[in-house]
Design an enzyme around this catalytic site. Sequence first.
Site, PDB file in Angstrom:
ATOM      1  N   ARG A 223       0.859  -1.184   0.000  1.00 37.49           N
ATOM      2  CA  ARG A 223       0.000   0.000   0.000  1.00 37.49           C
ATOM      3  C   ARG A 223       0.897   1.236   0.000  1.00 37.49           C
ATOM      4  O   ARG A 223       1.980   1.226   0.620  1.00 37.49           O
ATOM      5  CB  ARG A 223      -0.890   0.029   1.247  1.00 37.49           C
ATOM      6  CG  ARG A 223      -1.978  -1.027   1.274  1.00 37.49           C
ATOM      7  CD  ARG A 223      -3.106  -0.724   0.285  1.00 37.49           C
ATOM      8  NE  ARG A 223      -4.212  -1.656   0.384  1.00 37.49           N
ATOM      9  CZ  ARG A 223      -4.434  -2.659  -0.480  1.00 37.49           C
ATOM     10  NH1 ARG A 223      -3.624  -2.872  -1.508  1.00 37.49           N
ATOM     11  NH2 ARG A 223      -5.477  -3.444  -0.317  1.00 37.49           N
ATOM     12  N   HIS A 271      -2.144   0.581  -9.418  1.00 47.16           N
ATOM     13  CA  HIS A 271      -2.723  -0.413  -8.506  1.00 47.16           C
ATOM     14  C   HIS A 271      -3.378  -1.569  -9.277  1.00 47.16           C
ATOM     15  O   HIS A 271      -4.556  -1.873  -9.084  1.00 47.16           O
ATOM     16  CB  HIS A 271      -3.732   0.260  -7.562  1.00 47.16           C
ATOM     17  CG  HIS A 271      -4.010  -0.538  -6.324  1.00 47.16           C
ATOM     18  ND1 HIS A 271      -4.178   0.035  -5.087  1.00 47.16           N
ATOM     19  CD2 HIS A 271      -4.148  -1.874  -6.115  1.00 47.16           C
ATOM     20  CE1 HIS A 271      -4.419  -0.902  -4.191  1.00 47.16           C
ATOM     21  NE2 HIS A 271      -4.398  -2.081  -4.799  1.00 47.16           N
TER      22      HIS A 271
HETATM   23  P1  NDP Z   1      -1.414 -11.919   4.602  1.00 45.02           P
HETATM   24  O1  NDP Z   1      -2.299 -11.451   5.687  1.00 45.02           O
HETATM   25  O2  NDP Z   1      -1.559 -13.312   4.104  1.00 45.02           O
HETATM   26  O3  NDP Z   1       0.126 -11.780   5.068  1.00 45.02           O
HETATM   27  C1  NDP Z   1       0.610 -10.644   5.703  1.00 45.02           C
HETATM   28  C2  NDP Z   1       2.080 -10.860   6.065  1.00 45.02           C
HETATM   29  O4  NDP Z   1       2.601  -9.637   6.592  1.00 45.02           O
HETATM   30  C3  NDP Z   1       2.278 -11.932   7.135  1.00 45.02           C
HETATM   31  O5  NDP Z   1       3.391 -12.725   6.823  1.00 45.02           O
HETATM   32  C4  NDP Z   1       2.542 -11.112   8.394  1.00 45.02           C
HETATM   33  O6  NDP Z   1       3.400 -11.737   9.334  1.00 45.02           O
HETATM   34  C5  NDP Z   1       3.262  -9.906   7.814  1.00 45.02           C
HETATM   35  N1  NDP Z   1       3.141  -8.780   8.732  1.00 45.02           N
HETATM   36  C6  NDP Z   1       2.028  -8.103   9.101  1.00 45.02           C
HETATM   37  N2  NDP Z   1       2.319  -7.143   9.980  1.00 45.02           N
HETATM   38  C7  NDP Z   1       3.645  -7.207  10.194  1.00 45.02           C
HETATM   39  C8  NDP Z   1       4.553  -6.489  11.009  1.00 45.02           C
HETATM   40  N3  NDP Z   1       4.135  -5.497  11.806  1.00 45.02           N
HETATM   41  N4  NDP Z   1       5.860  -6.841  10.967  1.00 45.02           N
HETATM   42  C9  NDP Z   1       6.274  -7.850  10.186  1.00 45.02           C
HETATM   43  N5  NDP Z   1       5.468  -8.573   9.381  1.00 45.02           N
HETATM   44  C10 NDP Z   1       4.174  -8.268   9.381  1.00 45.02           C
HETATM   45  O7  NDP Z   1      -1.544 -10.867   3.420  1.00 45.02           O
HETATM   46  P2  NDP Z   1      -1.452 -11.127   1.847  1.00 45.02           P
HETATM   47  O8  NDP Z   1      -0.142 -11.773   1.541  1.00 45.02           O
HETATM   48  O9  NDP Z   1      -2.674 -11.785   1.356  1.00 45.02           O
HETATM   49  O10 NDP Z   1      -1.499  -9.618   1.278  1.00 45.02           O
HETATM   50  C11 NDP Z   1      -0.553  -8.653   1.655  1.00 45.02           C
HETATM   51  C12 NDP Z   1      -0.989  -7.280   1.178  1.00 45.02           C
HETATM   52  O11 NDP Z   1      -0.806  -7.161  -0.232  1.00 45.02           O
HETATM   53  C13 NDP Z   1      -2.466  -6.924   1.344  1.00 45.02           C
HETATM   54  O12 NDP Z   1      -2.774  -6.571   2.676  1.00 45.02           O
HETATM   55  C14 NDP Z   1      -2.603  -5.743   0.398  1.00 45.02           C
HETATM   56  O13 NDP Z   1      -2.258  -4.554   1.074  1.00 45.02           O
HETATM   57  C15 NDP Z   1      -1.553  -6.037  -0.671  1.00 45.02           C
HETATM   58  N6  NDP Z   1      -2.179  -6.326  -1.970  1.00 45.02           N
HETATM   59  C16 NDP Z   1      -1.906  -5.509  -3.033  1.00 45.02           C
HETATM   60  C17 NDP Z   1      -2.456  -5.757  -4.259  1.00 45.02           C
HETATM   61  C18 NDP Z   1      -2.110  -4.907  -5.425  1.00 45.02           C
HETATM   62  O14 NDP Z   1      -2.703  -5.078  -6.487  1.00 45.02           O
HETATM   63  N7  NDP Z   1      -1.142  -4.017  -5.331  1.00 45.02           N
HETATM   64  C19 NDP Z   1      -3.359  -6.881  -4.487  1.00 45.02           C
HETATM   65  C20 NDP Z   1      -3.558  -7.705  -3.326  1.00 45.02           C
HETATM   66  C21 NDP Z   1      -2.996  -7.417  -2.110  1.00 45.02           C
HETATM   67  P3  NDP Z   1       2.996 -13.116  10.084  1.00 45.02           P
HETATM   68  O15 NDP Z   1       2.925 -14.158   8.990  1.00 45.02           O
HETATM   69  O16 NDP Z   1       4.143 -13.352  10.989  1.00 45.02           O
HETATM   70  O17 NDP Z   1       1.672 -12.865  10.742  1.00 45.02           O
HETATM   71  C1  OXD Z   2      -6.313  -6.017  -2.830  1.00 41.19           C
HETATM   72  C2  OXD Z   2      -5.921  -4.980  -3.752  1.00 41.19           C
HETATM   73  O1  OXD Z   2      -6.103  -5.838  -1.638  1.00 41.19           O
HETATM   74  O2  OXD Z   2      -6.447  -4.958  -4.861  1.00 41.19           O
HETATM   75  O3  OXD Z   2      -6.811  -7.063  -3.289  1.00 41.19           O
HETATM   76  O4  OXD Z   2      -5.047  -4.171  -3.466  1.00 41.19           O
END
Ligand code: NDP
Ligand code: OXD
Length: 308
Positions: A223, A271
């Site tokens: 983000r 995005h």
């Molecule tokens: P998940 O919830 O599956 O994974 C999140 C990961 O981030 C986990 O490994 C978690 O750690 C880690 N994390 C969260 N907070 C912290 C922190 N404070 N310090 C260290 N590590 C942290 O999310 P997704 O993989 O499904 O998606 C990630 C993000 O990708 C979404 O939230 C969205 O913002 C973005 N996204 C962007 C898109 C785009 O088109 N640009 C499309 C889809 C998603 P732990 O495993 O240890 O809990």
């Molecule tokens: C999502 C995105 O979170 O599109 O799926 O960013």
Amino acid sequence: MTILYKANLERGRQWAQLFAQKAPDVPFRLWPEIGDPAAVRYLAAWEPPADVTQAFPNLEVIFSTGAGIDQFDLSGVPPHIAVVRMTEPGIVEGMVEYVTQSVLTIHRDLFDYAALQREGVWREMPVRAASTRRVGVLGLGMLGTAVLKTLNLFGFRCAGWSRFAHEIEGVECFAGADSFDAFLARTDILVCLLPLTDATRGLIDKRVFDKLPKGASFINVGRGPHVVQQDLLDALNSGHLHAAILDVTDPEPLPREHAFWTHPRVRLTPHIASATRPETAVDVVLDNLRRHRAGLPLIGAIDRARGY
Ligand code: NDP
Ligand code: OXD
């Protein structure tokens, strides 16, 4: 038992068709044609209406139509309403494609070749082996893990950083604040795939860029507010950072006058790194509806305290 959809209308029409084919017994409505508000038990939304619990007094589950839920204001949503992020396989495939092409763009020096092309210069540079390039992914969740598994196949030296400890074959896993600096120090191409939470907002700043080796590059598919954008510009302009590929910015759309638009070492996309695909998303939502009715845990339910 109505499910109400409130997001991109064109995709919503596809959801409606798919629901009619796959689950004709489930009443499906497209915002703003909400029907009887008391019948709405499930809401699938990118941005729910502000007064969601007043508007739909019998609401039980809010499904995000995206993988992220940071766009939701959950302050007024009582804890008995489950919040579920999108986990359908199309999002994962799209993200793996986008990050892989971005890492390869940097690895194969395409920013430098674009500069040479602008000057009309035909000059080759040495081709480095992927095994000499260290990629580090912030976030080892659904997306970060899938991306690393693919990058591993190219032979990159892969690492990931998360909050809790993980084990992924072929990936050096770092966890928690104490290991952050060591993770950054070994990373030539940094990829952000974190969720946006209070703990990750503004995380990627001057301090982070300074810890990366000189000549490192940055890819943001998380983000925009993860990054202090002025710090990123300064790091690029000083030559400490080589290049940035940004799919997300703050705000979106990025104002026309912002320096990222014309920076020769920034590539911007609006995005689109990945998007939910209706044909696979509907299966995941229907599976969760069945689970909900059976009293089973929902796939992708978020932990409200952690914020993801
Ligand atoms: P998940 O919830 O599956 O994974 C999140 C990961 O981030 C986990 O490994 C978690 O750690 C880690 N994390 C969260 N907070 C912290 C922190 N404070 N310090 C260290 N590590 C942290 O999310 P997704 O993989 O499904 O998606 C990630 C993000 O990708 C979404 O939230 C969205 O913002 C973005 N996204 C962007 C898109 C785009 O088109 N640009 C499309 C889809 C998603 P732990 O495993 O240890 O809990
Ligand atoms: C999502 C995105 O979170 O599109 O799926 O960013």
